[in-house]
Design an enzyme around this catalytic site. Sequence first.
Site, PDB file in Angstrom:
ATOM      1  N   SER A 144       0.853  -1.184   0.000  1.00  0.00           N
ATOM      2  CA  SER A 144       0.000   0.000   0.000  1.00  0.00           C
ATOM      3  C   SER A 144       0.889   1.234   0.000  1.00  0.00           C
ATOM      4  O   SER A 144       2.024   1.196   0.497  1.00  0.00           O
ATOM      5  CB  SER A 144      -0.898   0.013   1.242  1.00  0.00           C
ATOM      6  OG  SER A 144      -1.507   1.285   1.423  1.00  0.00           O
ATOM      7  N   TYR A 157      -1.087  -0.709  10.526  1.00  0.00           N
ATOM      8  CA  TYR A 157      -1.148  -1.116   9.117  1.00  0.00           C
ATOM      9  C   TYR A 157       0.102  -0.703   8.338  1.00  0.00           C
ATOM     10  O   TYR A 157       0.714  -1.524   7.632  1.00  0.00           O
ATOM     11  CB  TYR A 157      -2.389  -0.500   8.490  1.00  0.00           C
ATOM     12  CG  TYR A 157      -2.647  -0.861   7.054  1.00  0.00           C
ATOM     13  CD1 TYR A 157      -3.119  -2.119   6.703  1.00  0.00           C
ATOM     14  CD2 TYR A 157      -2.462   0.081   6.036  1.00  0.00           C
ATOM     15  CE1 TYR A 157      -3.398  -2.444   5.383  1.00  0.00           C
ATOM     16  CE2 TYR A 157      -2.742  -0.234   4.712  1.00  0.00           C
ATOM     17  CZ  TYR A 157      -3.202  -1.494   4.388  1.00  0.00           C
ATOM     18  OH  TYR A 157      -3.467  -1.805   3.087  1.00  0.00           O
TER      19      TYR A 157
END
Length: 257
Positions: A144, A157
């Site tokens: 990501s 995350y």
Amino acid sequence: MSMNPRIHQWPGQVIWLIGASSGIGEATAAALHAQGAKVFVSARSATALHAFAAQHPGSTALPLDVTDAAAMAHAAQTIVQTAGRMDLIMYCAGHYKAMRATNFDLTEALRHQDVNVTGALNMLSVVLPILQRQGHGHLSLVASVAGYRGLPQSLAYGPTKAALQHLADTLYLDLHNEGIGVSIINPGFVATPLTAQNQFKMPALIRPADAAQAILKGWEAGDLEIHFPKRFTWWLKLMRLLPDRLYFPLVRQFTGL
């Protein structure tokens, strides 16, 4: 110049997508199936996988929990016994929950590590020997843009996605001369069940189907990093080059956090 061997033909390619019950993984599996690839899909949700297989004849559902190394090994063995090889493996399994240091949750942070990182390592432990025996194939990890630099709400995350980016770089160095391709996929905001929990307006939000097309295009071009949508991701790539004294005030200004 391509960083990886280009993929010119999809028909007959044997592809294992891990984390394919929804979102980017499911959309990519559907796009590959439409191109004539032999698709194997894995995730925890057996119901979703079997529904996919029913809707996409010729595909195969292999339900598993990525934190279960034995289940991962069994699925890989099934694919090789069924298809004779693996041409591409995409690790798209992911866990996300917004977290800040002011509300730290150890159990939740470790869950991110288990799914996003340990699951990828479980995959590597079973597919690397297969790819090395073959002398060809492609490994693709879905990270990501949240892994580029620290961002608010991304305490659990972001570090796991940064780990995947580092892992892909090192895999590329180790495997390029073996004839094995490696790519890292860094999406911006994609409308998936994971991002649906975000309580803020997500800039340049795209559909999973659009993400899937960008991924296939990147594999076909032999890219090492596949990032999208570029109208958003290029700004983040530029921002990570800023010195700290500029980067952090700018992030606070744009996020309000």
